[in-house]
Motif scaffolding. Structure first.
Motif, PDB file in Angstrom:
ATOM      1  N   ALA A 103       6.362   2.104  -9.272  1.00 62.64           N
ATOM      2  CA  ALA A 103       5.216   1.205  -8.981  1.00 62.64           C
ATOM      3  C   ALA A 103       5.803   0.001  -7.916  1.00 62.64           C
ATOM      4  O   ALA A 103       5.394  -0.508  -7.198  1.00 62.64           O
ATOM      5  CB  ALA A 103       4.815   0.511 -10.339  1.00 62.64           C
ATOM      6  N   SER A 128       5.587   0.830  -4.451  1.00 56.57           N
ATOM      7  CA  SER A 128       4.516   0.820  -3.711  1.00 56.57           C
ATOM      8  C   SER A 128       4.070  -0.561  -3.684  1.00 56.57           C
ATOM      9  O   SER A 128       3.056  -0.730  -2.818  1.00 56.57           O
ATOM     10  CB  SER A 128       3.385   1.941  -4.431  1.00 56.57           C
ATOM     11  N   ARG A 167       0.006   6.915   5.879  1.00 50.97           N
ATOM     12  CA  ARG A 167      -0.404   5.673   4.997  1.00 50.97           C
ATOM     13  C   ARG A 167       0.567   5.665   3.923  1.00 50.97           C
ATOM     14  O   ARG A 167       1.061   4.606   3.284  1.00 50.97           O
ATOM     15  CB  ARG A 167      -1.721   5.753   4.409  1.00 50.97           C
ATOM     16  N   LYS A 206       2.909   2.778   2.700  1.00 51.55           N
ATOM     17  CA  LYS A 206       2.951   2.145   1.304  1.00 51.55           C
ATOM     18  C   LYS A 206       4.108   2.111   0.837  1.00 51.55           C
ATOM     19  O   LYS A 206       4.497   1.035  -0.157  1.00 51.55           O
ATOM     20  CB  LYS A 206       1.901   2.927   0.564  1.00 51.55           C
ATOM     21  N   SER A 233      -8.087   0.731  11.955  1.00 52.47           N
ATOM     22  CA  SER A 233      -7.832   1.266  10.340  1.00 52.47           C
ATOM     23  C   SER A 233      -6.447   0.489  10.048  1.00 52.47           C
ATOM     24  O   SER A 233      -6.114   0.150   9.118  1.00 52.47           O
ATOM     25  CB  SER A 233      -8.121   2.395   9.995  1.00 52.47           C
ATOM     26  N   GLN A 259      -5.749  -3.362  10.803  1.00 50.31           N
ATOM     27  CA  GLN A 259      -6.207  -4.136   9.744  1.00 50.31           C
ATOM     28  C   GLN A 259      -4.998  -4.284   8.975  1.00 50.31           C
ATOM     29  O   GLN A 259      -5.105  -5.353   8.214  1.00 50.31           O
ATOM     30  CB  GLN A 259      -7.576  -3.458   9.297  1.00 50.31           C
ATOM     31  N   ASP A 304     -12.792   7.013   8.079  1.00 51.04           N
ATOM     32  CA  ASP A 304     -12.635   8.118   7.316  1.00 51.04           C
ATOM     33  C   ASP A 304     -14.000   8.237   6.452  1.00 51.04           C
ATOM     34  O   ASP A 304     -14.638   9.288   6.167  1.00 51.04           O
ATOM     35  CB  ASP A 304     -11.437   8.073   6.284  1.00 51.04           C
ATOM     36  N   TYR A 305     -14.417   7.033   5.784  1.00 49.22           N
ATOM     37  CA  TYR A 305     -15.328   6.811   4.824  1.00 49.22           C
ATOM     38  C   TYR A 305     -16.581   7.213   5.410  1.00 49.22           C
ATOM     39  O   TYR A 305     -17.560   8.006   5.089  1.00 49.22           O
ATOM     40  CB  TYR A 305     -15.251   5.602   4.081  1.00 49.22           C
TER      41      TYR A 305
END
Lengths: 317, 447
Positions: free
Chosen positions: B18, B21, B92, B96, B114, B117, B404-405
Motif C-alpha cells: 500500500a 502505491s 500506469r 503508480k 490522460s 493530467q 479509455d472510458y
C-alpha cells in the motif's frame, strides 16, 4: 515452486510430529518450536501470496479514487454503488442463467459418459475416454478462438453447412445467442474434465457390490441409479461446486469472444469481465476491488447453500 | 489521510504494498522551464547513459541502432510492449508504483491528455522541441503541443481517405470514389443492386473511425484545459448529422455493420463483401498484408465531402514518443525521442520499412517515399496521394483525459446501436450522457 516446497515442508513437519509422540503423550516445548520452524516457510508463503493480496484488495475497496483529487477513504461507498449498479446485476443474472442451464447439461452429460465407460460395454472405451477428455487439455483461449471461427457469421463452418443444406444460418454471435454460444464452448471444454473425476470415483467402488446386485436380479440401469450414483455422490457434489465457482468466474471465453463480437459481449457480460474492464479501462481499481469482493461473497453463499442442501438430503436418506 | 494511516496500521500484511502505491502520485518532477543550453546537451550526450524505451513499433531496434551510432555513449534498452492494450496499463502501473517507469514511451495522440493530467510527461519545450514545430505538418503538431508545452514528438499519423475496389465500382457503373457523402449514398444503392456488395462496413466496435468521421465533418466533441475542466459535445448538431447519415444507410441495408479487424472482416474484404474501406493512410499497407488475393483491384481516393467542392479530411490513429517526467536523463531521453521521429534517415526508415505514415514535411515530400508505385493499387502512387490528404486534415482536434472510458462506453452505446441496427441518435445522446457522468464522477468540471 515455492508453494510446492512449502507443502513438502509442512508435510514433512506433520509427519515428524505424528511420529514424535509415539513414546510419550507429551509434546515438549522443543517439539512445538520445531513444528513452528518447520511450518514457517509455508506460513510465510501463504501469508505473502494469499492473505496479503486479499487484505490489500479489501483495503483498496474501501477507498474511492478520482482522476482529479486522488484517493480518499470512503468506507462502504463502493459496495453501496455496486449494489445499485445495473451492470453488476445484469452480469450476475447472466452467470446465474449460465449456472442453471449450462451446469446441469454439462454434468448430466459427464455422468452419462462416465457411467457408459464404467459399464465396460463400450467398444474402444480407452480411446473414447481420451477423446472426451482431450478438449480439457486444450487451453480455453485456444478453444474459444477455434469456436469463434466456427461461429463466424459469414464464413464460419456452421454457417457454411447451413448454406450448403440451403437453410438460413443462425447468427451465433448475435446479442441474443452469444450466451448460448458461450455455454456450448464451456460444455465442450469441461464435460471431459468432470467425466474423469466421476469415472475415477466409479472405479473405486468395489466390484462385488455390483455382483451382489446382479445376483439379486438388478439390471444395468437399476445398478447405475441405485448403486453407482449414490456411491459417487461426494464426487458429484465436488463437480457441482467446481462448476458453480467456474460459472461465476466466467471470464476467458467472453473476454476472447469480445474480439469477434464486441457489441454482443460488451464490457459487463459477466461480473469478472466487468471488474476487469473497470480496473483497466475505467481506471477504477477501487470499485473493481469491491465488485470482486461482492462476487466472492456471492460464490461463497451459493456454494455453501448447495453443499448443505445436498448433505442434508444425504443424511435424511 | 488520517483514515489512511489508521487503515494502514490495521492491514499490516498489506502495508508495504500500500505504501508503494500510496506515495507514487507525487513523484513527477517538474523541472525548471529554463531552456537547456547546447553545452548541457553535449555533456549529457557524452555521458555513458542507459535509456529504457517502451514501444510497440516492430523492429524499431533498427532506428535505435542509428541513434546509438550517432551517440555511442548512450545505450537504449527497447522494450516491446506488444500494443496499446498492454502498454498503457503497464505504464500506469509503473507510474503508480513509482519505479520501473521508462525514460521514453510511445504515446498515441488521444492518450497524451490522460498522462499530462497526471503530470507524468515531461514538457519538451525547454529541451528545444518548440523549434521543431515548423518541421511537422501543422495539425499533427497540434496533437502533441498545447499552450502549456510540447508533450511528445509525432511519429505517425492517419489522414483519412477512401480505399475502394475499382472492379466492383466499375461493375456498378461508378467512376472513381464518390465526391460527396450524397454521392456516396447513391453509389451505395448502385453497388448493392448491381453487384450485391455493401459499399462499405461501419463497425460498431471502432470508436476511432466514427471520431475520424466527426473530425472530418468539423465537429469538436472534446476539449480539455489541461487542468480540471473538460468539454464534452458528442451530441452536437454536426455529430447528429453524421449519425443520421449512417442511420439512413443502415436502415436501407446498404452498409454492413460487422466488427472490424476480425478474421471475418478480412474474409469479407477478400471475398468482395465490401466495396470500399473508409480508412486512414495506414490502411493501404494493411490491405496488402491481409487481402493479397485482391491485388491490383484497389484504388485510393478522397474521403467524401459534406459540402460539394470542399476538400477536408479527418485523422484516424497515430502516435508520438513522449518522455516520462520521472526520467533521470531528460536530455538524452528527449534526444532519443527526437532522433527517432525527426532524423531524416530514421523517419524515412519508419515510413518505408515499418510503414508508419510520416508526420514530417521532409519525409512527406521525399521522393524515396512519395514516388513509390504500388502494384496492389494498380500502380497508383498511394503515398503521394495520402501525403496530399495530410494537408487537408482539419487543424484542431482535442481529446479528453479519459479516452479509455469514452471508448468502452462507445461500444455499449452508439457502437451497440450500429451493430444492432438500433436508434443511433438516441445512442449518441446516451454516449454523451455516460461520458459526462464519468467525467463528473472522476472530479472534472464538465462544460
Amino acid at each position: 515452486m515455492t508453494v510446492l516446497s512449502a507443502r513438502a515442508h509442512s508435510a514433512r513437519a506433520s509427519g515428524a510430529s505424528a511420529r514424535g509422540p509415539r513414546g510419550s503423550r507429551h509434546i515438549t516445548g522443543a517439539q512445538t518450536r520445531a513444528a513452528w520452524v518447520l511450518t514457517a516457510p509455508f506460513l510465510v508463503v501463504f501469508a505473502a501470496m494469499f492473505l496479503a493480496p486479499l487484505a490489500y484488495s479489501a483495503y483498496l475497496s474501501l477507498f474511492t479514487s478520482q482522476l482529479v483529487g486522488g484517493e480518499e477513504f470512503s468506507g462502504l461507498a463502493n459496495y453501496v454503488r455496486a449494489l445499485q449498479d445495473p451492470s453488476f446485476w445484469s452480469g450476475l443474472g447472466r452467470v446465474a442463467l449460465f449456472l442453471f442451464i449450462q451446469v446441469p447439461i454439462m454434468l448430466v452429460a459427464s455422468i452419462c459418459f462416465a457411467l457408459a465407460l464404467d459399464s465396460k460395454r463400450v467398444k474402444g472405451g480407452r480411446v473414447a475416454r481420451l477423446l472426451i477428455f482431450i478438449p480439457y487439455a486444450v487451453p480455453s483461449v485456444v478453444a474459444t478462438l477455434m469456436w469463434g471461427y466456427l461461429y463466424g457469421t459469414d464464413f464460419g463452418l456452421i454457417t457454411q453447412i447451413f448454406h450448403a443444406v440451403g437453410l438460413p444460418a443462425p447468427d451465433l454471435l448475435s446479442p441474443q445467442n452469444i450466451l448460448g454460444s458461450t455455454m456450448n464452448i464451456v460444455c465442450w471444454e469441461f464435460i471431459g474434465y468432470n467425466m474423469i473425476i466421476l469415472y475415477a470415483a466409479l472405479r473405486s467402488v468395489p466390484d462385488d457390490v455390483y455382483e451382489a446386485a446382479e445376483i439379486d436380479g438388478a439390471g444395468q440401469i437399476r445398478i447405475a441409479w441405485s448403486i453407482k450414483l449414490p456411491a459417487i455422490r461426494q464426487a458429484i457434489l465436488l463437480t457441482i461446486i467446481f462448476s458453480i465457482i467456474g460459472s461465476f468466474q466466467l471470464f476467458n471465453e467472453p473476454n476472447l469472444l469480445y474480439n469477434i463480437a464486441p457489441n454482443a459481449v460488451g464490457t459487463d457480460f459477466t461480473p469478472n469481465l466487468y471488474a476487469y474492464n473497470l480496473a483497466f479501462k475505467n481506471q477504477d481499481i477501487n470499485y473493481a476491488a469491491a465488485i470482486a469482493f461482492l462476487l466472492g461473497i456471492v460464490i461463497m453463499i451459493v456454494s455453501f447453500v448447495v453443499q448443505t442442501a445436498i448433505n442434508r438430503r444425504e443424511r435424511q436418506s | 489521510m488520517k483514515f489512511r494511516k489508521t487503515a494502514l496500521a490495521l492491514a499490516s500484511g498489506a502495508t508495504v504494498l500500500a505504501l508503494l502505491s500510496g506515495c507514487a502520485g507525487t513523484s513527477a518532477t517538474t523541472d525548471s522551464t529554463k531552456p537547456v543550453t547546447q553545452a548541457e546537451i553535449d555533456k549529457a550526450m557524452n555521458t555513458p547513459t542507459t535509456l529504457t524505451f517502451w514501444t510497440w513499433v516492430p523492429d524499431i531496434q533498427n532506428e535505435v541502432n542509428l541513434f546509438e551510432k550517432k551517440y555511442p555513449k548512450i545505450k537504449v534498452k527497447v522494450v516491446n510492449t506488444t500494443g496499446g492494450a498492454q502498454h498503457y496499463p503497464k505504464l500506469r502501473a509503473a507510474l503508480k508504483a513509482g519505479k520501473g517507469v521508462p525514460d521514453v514511451a510511445q504515446m498515441e495522440y488521444d492518450y497524451i491528455p490522460s498522462f499530462t493530467q497526471t503530470k507524468s510527461l515531461l514538457n519538451l519545450e525547454p529541451y528545444g522541441a518548440g523549434k521543431l514545430k515548423s518541421e511537422y505538418v501543422d495539425w499533427v503538431w497540434n496533437q502533441v503541443a498545447n499552450s502549456s508545452g510540447v508533450w511528445g514528438i509525432p511519429q505517425d499519423s492517419g489522414p483519412l481517405g477512401t480505399l475502394y475496389r475499382d472492379d466492383i465500382f466499375t461493375q456498378a457503373g461508378l467512376h472513381g470514389s464518390p465526391a460527396t457523402w450524397d454521392d456516396f449514398a447513391k453509389a451505395a444503392a448502385e453497388v448493392k443492386s448491381k453487384t450485391g456488395a455493401y459499399i462499405t462496413d461501419l463497425p460498431g466496435n471502432d470508436m476511432f473511425q466514427m471520431i475520424s468521421f466527426f473530425w472530418q465533418a468539423g465537429a469538436k466533441p472534446f476539449s480539455y484545459d489541461g487542468k480540471k475542466t473538460v468539454g464534452v459535445d458528442l451530441d452536437s448538431a454536426t455529430d447528429q448529422k453524421v449519425v443520421a447519415y449512417w442511420q439512413d444507410l443502415i436502415d436501407k441495408n446498404l452498409v454492413a455493420t460487422d466488427p472490424d479487424f476480425t478474421d471475418a472482416y478480412y474474409q469479407g474484404l477478400a471475398q468482395n463483401k465490401y466495396a470500399s474501406w473508409l480508412v486512414a493512410a495506414w490502411g493501404p499497407v494493411f490491405l496488402q498484408g491481409t487481402v493479397k488475393s485482391t491485388s491490383g483491384k484497389w484504388r485510393a481516393g478522397n474521403i467524401p465531402q459534406w459540402t460539394a467542392g470542399a476538400n477536408v479530411s479527418g485523422n484516424w490513429g497515430g502516435s508520438s514518443d513522449a518522455v516520462m517526467a520521472a526520467t533521470k536523463n531528460p536530455i538524452a531521453a528527449y534526444e532519443l525521442a527526437k532522433f527517432i521521429n525527426n532524423d531524416e534517415s530514421s523517419t524515412l526508415m519508419l515510413a518505408n520499412k515499418q510503414f508508419l505514415f510520416p508526420t514530417t514535411k521532409a519525409t512527406l515530400s521525399d521522393p524515396a517515399f512519395v514516388d513509390q508505385k504500388s502494384e496492389f493499387y494498380g500502380g497508383q502512387q498511394v503515398n503521394k496521394f495520402f501525403a496530399g490528404v495530410s494537408n487537408t486534415v482539419d487543424k484542431k482536434f482535442e481529446w479528453l483525459p479519459y479516452m479509455d472510458y469514452v471508448n468502452s462506453s462507445y461500444t455499449s452505446t452508439l457502437g451497440k446501436a450500429i451493430a444492432n441496427h438500433g436508434d443511433l441518435k438516441a445512442a449518441l445522446a446516451a454516449w454523451q450522457q455516460q461520458v459526462v457522468n464519468y467525467g463528473k464522477q472522476q472530479g472534472f468540471t464538465v462544460k
